[in-house]
Design a protein around this motif. Structure first.
Motif, PDB file in Angstrom:
ATOM      1  N   GLY A  78       0.815  -1.211   0.000  1.00  0.00           N
ATOM      2  CA  GLY A  78       0.000   0.000   0.000  1.00  0.00           C
ATOM      3  C   GLY A  78       0.845   1.257   0.000  1.00  0.00           C
ATOM      4  N   ILE A  79       1.913   1.267   0.799  1.00  0.00           N
ATOM      5  CA  ILE A  79       2.822   2.429   0.820  1.00  0.00           C
ATOM      6  C   ILE A  79       3.514   2.567  -0.525  1.00  0.00           C
ATOM      7  CG2 ILE A  79       4.959   3.353   1.808  1.00  0.00           C
ATOM      8  CD1 ILE A  79       4.049   2.283   4.518  1.00  0.00           C
ATOM      9  N   SER A  80       3.970   1.451  -1.087  1.00  0.00           N
ATOM     10  CA  SER A  80       4.640   1.472  -2.386  1.00  0.00           C
ATOM     11  C   SER A  80       3.736   2.054  -3.464  1.00  0.00           C
ATOM     12  CB  SER A  80       5.081   0.058  -2.757  1.00  0.00           C
ATOM     13  OG  SER A  80       5.717   0.048  -3.999  1.00  0.00           O
ATOM     14  N   SER A  81       2.503   1.626  -3.488  1.00  0.00           N
ATOM     15  CA  SER A  81       1.531   2.150  -4.450  1.00  0.00           C
ATOM     16  C   SER A  81       1.302   3.645  -4.222  1.00  0.00           C
ATOM     17  CB  SER A  81       0.217   1.381  -4.301  1.00  0.00           C
ATOM     18  OG  SER A  81      -0.813   1.989  -5.015  1.00  0.00           O
ATOM     19  N   PHE A  82       1.169   4.045  -2.963  1.00  0.00           N
ATOM     20  CA  PHE A  82       0.966   5.447  -2.601  1.00  0.00           C
ATOM     21  C   PHE A  82       2.137   6.298  -3.083  1.00  0.00           C
ATOM     22  CE2 PHE A  82       1.469   8.974   0.382  1.00  0.00           C
ATOM     23  CZ  PHE A  82       0.197   9.524   0.396  1.00  0.00           C
ATOM     24  N   VAL A  83       3.362   5.802  -2.881  1.00  0.00           N
ATOM     25  CA  VAL A  83       4.560   6.540  -3.299  1.00  0.00           C
ATOM     26  C   VAL A  83       4.604   6.668  -4.821  1.00  0.00           C
ATOM     27  CG1 VAL A  83       7.091   6.474  -3.398  1.00  0.00           C
ATOM     28  CG2 VAL A  83       5.921   6.034  -1.238  1.00  0.00           C
ATOM     29  N   LYS A  84       4.315   5.596  -5.541  1.00  0.00           N
ATOM     30  CA  LYS A  84       4.336   5.643  -7.007  1.00  0.00           C
ATOM     31  C   LYS A  84       3.372   6.693  -7.540  1.00  0.00           C
ATOM     32  CE  LYS A  84       5.785   0.919  -7.853  1.00  0.00           C
ATOM     33  NZ  LYS A  84       5.381  -0.425  -8.270  1.00  0.00           N
ATOM     34  N   ILE A  85       2.186   6.751  -6.966  1.00  0.00           N
ATOM     35  CA  ILE A  85       1.169   7.697  -7.423  1.00  0.00           C
ATOM     36  C   ILE A  85       1.537   9.134  -7.064  1.00  0.00           C
ATOM     37  CG2 ILE A  85      -1.229   8.430  -7.052  1.00  0.00           C
ATOM     38  CD1 ILE A  85      -1.894   5.414  -6.656  1.00  0.00           C
ATOM     39  N   ASN A  86       2.165   9.336  -5.915  1.00  0.00           N
ATOM     40  CA  ASN A  86       2.406  10.689  -5.389  1.00  0.00           C
ATOM     41  C   ASN A  86       3.865  11.111  -5.336  1.00  0.00           C
ATOM     42  OD1 ASN A  86      -0.414  11.407  -4.465  1.00  0.00           O
ATOM     43  ND2 ASN A  86      -0.105   9.463  -3.420  1.00  0.00           N
ATOM     44  N   LYS A  87       4.762  10.348  -5.957  1.00  0.00           N
ATOM     45  CA  LYS A  87       6.205  10.583  -5.828  1.00  0.00           C
ATOM     46  C   LYS A  87       6.604  12.044  -6.036  1.00  0.00           C
ATOM     47  CE  LYS A  87      10.568   8.491  -6.960  1.00  0.00           C
ATOM     48  NZ  LYS A  87      11.213   7.340  -7.530  1.00  0.00           N
ATOM     49  N   ALA A  88       6.099  12.657  -7.070  1.00  0.00           N
ATOM     50  CA  ALA A  88       6.472  14.040  -7.376  1.00  0.00           C
ATOM     51  C   ALA A  88       5.940  15.031  -6.335  1.00  0.00           C
ATOM     52  CB  ALA A  88       5.965  14.426  -8.763  1.00  0.00           C
ATOM     53  N   LYS A  89       4.896  14.666  -5.613  1.00  0.00           N
ATOM     54  CA  LYS A  89       4.280  15.567  -4.637  1.00  0.00           C
ATOM     55  C   LYS A  89       4.866  15.426  -3.232  1.00  0.00           C
ATOM     56  CE  LYS A  89      -0.136  15.092  -7.018  1.00  0.00           C
ATOM     57  NZ  LYS A  89      -1.491  14.526  -6.881  1.00  0.00           N
ATOM     58  N   ILE A  90       5.514  14.283  -2.934  1.00  0.00           N
ATOM     59  CA  ILE A  90       6.025  14.029  -1.582  1.00  0.00           C
ATOM     60  C   ILE A  90       7.353  14.762  -1.383  1.00  0.00           C
ATOM     61  CG2 ILE A  90       6.852  12.288   0.048  1.00  0.00           C
ATOM     62  CD1 ILE A  90       4.954  10.282  -1.353  1.00  0.00           C
ATOM     63  N   LYS A  91       7.344  15.704  -0.453  1.00  0.00           N
ATOM     64  CA  LYS A  91       8.553  16.478  -0.140  1.00  0.00           C
ATOM     65  C   LYS A  91       9.223  15.966   1.141  1.00  0.00           C
ATOM     66  CE  LYS A  91       7.208  20.462  -2.759  1.00  0.00           C
ATOM     67  NZ  LYS A  91       6.850  19.669  -3.865  1.00  0.00           N
ATOM     68  N   SER A  92       8.424  15.397   2.056  1.00  0.00           N
ATOM     69  CA  SER A  92       8.965  14.871   3.301  1.00  0.00           C
ATOM     70  C   SER A  92       7.988  13.852   3.890  1.00  0.00           C
ATOM     71  CB  SER A  92       9.227  15.997   4.313  1.00  0.00           C
ATOM     72  OG  SER A  92       8.016  16.640   4.674  1.00  0.00           O
ATOM     73  N   TRP A  93       8.480  13.142   4.927  1.00  0.00           N
ATOM     74  CA  TRP A  93       7.684  12.117   5.604  1.00  0.00           C
ATOM     75  C   TRP A  93       7.562  12.430   7.083  1.00  0.00           C
ATOM     76  CZ3 TRP A  93       5.049   7.823   3.980  1.00  0.00           C
ATOM     77  CH2 TRP A  93       5.205   7.466   2.642  1.00  0.00           C
ATOM     78  N   ARG A  94       6.434  12.015   7.664  1.00  0.00           N
ATOM     79  CA  ARG A  94       6.211  12.086   9.103  1.00  0.00           C
ATOM     80  C   ARG A  94       5.580  10.766   9.518  1.00  0.00           C
ATOM     81  NH1 ARG A  94       7.549  16.705  11.049  1.00  0.00           N
ATOM     82  NH2 ARG A  94       6.561  16.493  13.075  1.00  0.00           N
ATOM     83  N   ILE A  95       5.762  10.408  10.777  1.00  0.00           N
ATOM     84  CA  ILE A  95       5.070   9.262  11.340  1.00  0.00           C
ATOM     85  C   ILE A  95       4.311   9.759  12.564  1.00  0.00           C
ATOM     86  CG2 ILE A  95       7.071   8.488  12.688  1.00  0.00           C
ATOM     87  CD1 ILE A  95       6.017   5.573  12.193  1.00  0.00           C
ATOM     88  N   GLU A  96       3.067   9.329  12.678  1.00  0.00           N
ATOM     89  CA  GLU A  96       2.219   9.731  13.797  1.00  0.00           C
ATOM     90  C   GLU A  96       1.779   8.467  14.537  1.00  0.00           C
ATOM     91  OE1 GLU A  96      -2.195  11.186  13.778  1.00  0.00           O
ATOM     92  OE2 GLU A  96      -0.895  12.900  13.329  1.00  0.00           O
ATOM     93  N   ILE A  97       2.143   8.391  15.804  1.00  0.00           N
ATOM     94  CA  ILE A  97       1.793   7.268  16.650  1.00  0.00           C
ATOM     95  C   ILE A  97       0.716   7.727  17.625  1.00  0.00           C
ATOM     96  CG2 ILE A  97       2.651   5.634  18.391  1.00  0.00           C
ATOM     97  CD1 ILE A  97       3.772   5.225  15.513  1.00  0.00           C
ATOM     98  N   ASP A  98      -0.372   6.997  17.672  1.00  0.00           N
ATOM     99  CA  ASP A  98      -1.476   7.314  18.567  1.00  0.00           C
ATOM    100  C   ASP A  98      -1.473   6.303  19.720  1.00  0.00           C
ATOM    101  OD1 ASP A  98      -3.882   7.847  19.822  1.00  0.00           O
ATOM    102  OD2 ASP A  98      -5.048   7.944  17.979  1.00  0.00           O
TER     103      ASP A  98
END
Length: 124
Positions: A78-98
């Motif tokens: 799912g992450i791989s697919s998300f990255v492929k679709i949005n690669k040009a738009k992703i400038k940075s990453w965050r992780i949120e733990i609840d």
């Protein structure tokens, strides 16, 4: 744009200087918001040991965690697919733990074999 990766249970590993704690988690999702890709998960400890590990990390606001990791083929795809679709738009990453409240970290993402992902916490 939000994408649910896994509603059910998986194990999230919290890696720190002295080892690692494996804690149950659920509700994994990823969202792209203003150029920031955010991976979210809710901790759901399943045993007394996991509860103790989660509480210990929470008491330190999860600042002792150097990187978060997991092995789950479904989430990684799912992450791989998300990255492929949005690669040009992703400038940075965050992780949120609840875990009783939300904890948010800047991170760098890296694939891990066979089907895992590492989220390295970037010091501020």
């Amino acid at each position: 744009m939000k994408k649910s990766l896994r509603k059910g249970y998986f194990h999230l590993e919290l890696n720190h200087e002295y080892g690692a704690d494996t804690i149950g988690a659920e509700a994994a999702e990823v969202e792209l918001k203003e150029g920031v890709a955010i991976f979210r998960a809710k901790l759901k400890p399943a045993s007394e040991n996991q509860i103790l590990d989660a509480v210990h990390s929470k008491d330190q606001s999860f600042k002792n965690v150097e990187y978060f990791s997991f092995i789950d083929e479904h989430i990684r795809k799912g992450i791989s697919s998300f990255v492929k679709i949005n690669k040009a738009k992703i400038k940075s990453w965050r992780i949120e733990i609840d875990y009783e409240k939300k904890y948010d970290f800047s991170c760098e993402i890296q694939p891990m074999n066979p089907d895992g992902v590492l989220f390295y916490v970037v010091s501020s």
